[in-house]
Design a protein around this motif. Sequence first.
Motif, mmCIF file in Angstrom:
data_model
loop_
_atom_site.group_PDB
_atom_site.id
_atom_site.type_symbol
_atom_site.label_atom_id
_atom_site.label_comp_id
_atom_site.label_asym_id
_atom_site.label_seq_id
_atom_site.Cartn_x
_atom_site.Cartn_y
_atom_site.Cartn_z
ATOM 1 N N GLU A 122 0.833 -1.203 0.000
ATOM 2 C CA GLU A 122 0.000 0.000 0.000
ATOM 3 C C GLU A 122 0.871 1.257 0.000
ATOM 4 O O GLU A 122 0.578 2.223 -0.714
ATOM 5 N N TYR A 123 1.926 1.239 0.796
ATOM 6 C CA TYR A 123 2.841 2.377 0.870
ATOM 7 C C TYR A 123 3.540 2.592 -0.474
ATOM 8 O O TYR A 123 3.610 3.717 -0.984
ATOM 9 N N ALA A 124 4.038 1.498 -1.087
ATOM 10 C CA ALA A 124 4.753 1.625 -2.347
ATOM 11 C C ALA A 124 3.837 2.118 -3.458
ATOM 12 O O ALA A 124 4.252 2.929 -4.301
ATOM 13 N N PHE A 158 20.373 -8.288 -7.231
ATOM 14 C CA PHE A 158 19.870 -6.921 -7.313
ATOM 15 C C PHE A 158 19.301 -6.739 -8.715
ATOM 16 O O PHE A 158 19.978 -7.036 -9.703
ATOM 17 N N LEU A 159 18.068 -6.229 -8.808
ATOM 18 C CA LEU A 159 17.363 -6.169 -10.083
ATOM 19 C C LEU A 159 16.970 -4.732 -10.412
ATOM 20 O O LEU A 159 16.437 -4.015 -9.559
ATOM 21 N N TYR A 160 17.238 -4.349 -11.663
ATOM 22 C CA TYR A 160 17.028 -2.978 -12.124
ATOM 23 C C TYR A 160 15.953 -2.997 -13.200
ATOM 24 O O TYR A 160 16.093 -3.681 -14.217
ATOM 25 N N GLN A 161 14.882 -2.222 -13.014
ATOM 26 C CA GLN A 161 13.725 -2.280 -13.900
ATOM 27 C C GLN A 161 14.037 -1.702 -15.280
ATOM 28 O O GLN A 161 14.604 -0.615 -15.403
ATOM 29 N N GLN A 170 10.122 3.350 -7.265
ATOM 30 C CA GLN A 170 11.062 3.754 -6.218
ATOM 31 C C GLN A 170 10.415 3.511 -4.858
ATOM 32 O O GLN A 170 9.207 3.729 -4.684
ATOM 33 N N ALA A 171 11.196 3.077 -3.903
ATOM 34 C CA ALA A 171 10.696 2.903 -2.537
ATOM 35 C C ALA A 171 11.876 2.897 -1.572
ATOM 36 O O ALA A 171 12.843 2.163 -1.807
ATOM 37 N N PRO A 172 11.836 3.698 -0.516
ATOM 38 C CA PRO A 172 12.945 3.696 0.440
ATOM 39 C C PRO A 172 12.945 2.424 1.279
ATOM 40 O O PRO A 172 11.938 1.715 1.369
ATOM 41 N N LYS A 173 14.084 2.146 1.874
ATOM 42 C CA LYS A 173 14.149 1.042 2.822
ATOM 43 C C LYS A 173 13.414 1.424 4.111
ATOM 44 O O LYS A 173 13.087 2.583 4.340
ATOM 45 N N TYR A 174 13.167 0.449 4.958
ATOM 46 C CA TYR A 174 12.567 0.704 6.266
ATOM 47 C C TYR A 174 13.391 1.754 7.022
ATOM 48 O O TYR A 174 14.597 1.889 6.811
ATOM 49 N N LEU A 175 12.746 2.460 7.928
ATOM 50 C CA LEU A 175 13.461 3.430 8.759
ATOM 51 C C LEU A 175 14.547 2.752 9.585
ATOM 52 O O LEU A 175 15.630 3.299 9.790
ATOM 53 N N PHE A 192 15.982 -0.586 -6.735
ATOM 54 C CA PHE A 192 16.295 -1.997 -6.924
ATOM 55 C C PHE A 192 15.262 -2.920 -6.284
ATOM 56 O O PHE A 192 14.833 -2.711 -5.147
ATOM 57 N N SER A 193 14.915 -3.954 -7.038
ATOM 58 C CA SER A 193 14.180 -5.072 -6.469
ATOM 59 C C SER A 193 15.195 -6.155 -6.119
ATOM 60 O O SER A 193 16.363 -6.088 -6.529
#
Length: 291
Positions: A122-124, A158-161, A170-175, A192-193
């Motif tokens: 949901e966040y992404a 590591f996967l690049y779209q 795009q999505a940041p890592k957890y805090l 990266f996925s």
Amino acid sequence: MQTRFSFGGDEHIFAEVGEAMSLEAFFKSLFITNAVRDARIKGVTEICPANASYQVKFDPDRIKPDDLLAELKRLDSASEKSEPVIKTRIIEIPVLYNDPWTHETLMRFRERHQNPDGTDLEYAARINGLDSVDAFIKAHSSAPWFVSMVGFVAGLPFLYQMVERKRQLQAPKYLRPRTDTPKLTVGHGGCFSCIYSVRGAGGYQMFGITPMPIYDPNQTISYLRDFMCLFKPGDIVKWKPIDRAAYDAAVADVDAGRFAPVIRDVSFSLTEFNRDIDGYNRKLDGVLHGR
């Protein structure tokens, strides 16, 4: 694209091909590391390609650091004149998005997340301007992804779209990192996925899980008997959304030794890809499914 070289202690040369990740930087890094491997340069003991850089380990008693640096610079110049084409593979990876195992895990760590009242999917979806989780899953699975490096833990890709930069998810890592992530979680951090090859700590957003093992140190899984890690830099991944019934069937097939991953050999041209990205991705999908 100017490569920056630096020495790392007495046994390493580090090369930064680009400050930002791009397929052009990745291709240059892959070209040079493959050339170093094929040249069998005396004294080179290890070659480590990364997303937009690479590192070479050497024995200074067998080759002088400046001599190796000169050879790397020569290969760097040669890469500028080479046609950006690689012989590689496209691999279909089934994914159960929004699965119960990553959902249970992410709910245990909501206090470490930017959006403690929702899920990672949901966040992404929200931060990427998509109106639903289903829309995000479609955006995540519709285009292929390049394996730009393998590491962090054994076998993790590591996967690049493979879309225009403005369309990349795009999505940041957890805090703060989690202390638990289920094995074979499909995660995402930055651009990266990845697939978590083993269970353990992690900070990437969690979107789903695949039933397809990608790392087997015992090499008992049929398609991992030749080498314990499935992926190598340059591989292309295409996600295939599946439901719970298909996931359970795939797990049973893996356990019974009859799971057969869909893998096809393919020639990839960066020039042709950049000329018509969506058209080229449709071509790759046709190769994957025999069309």
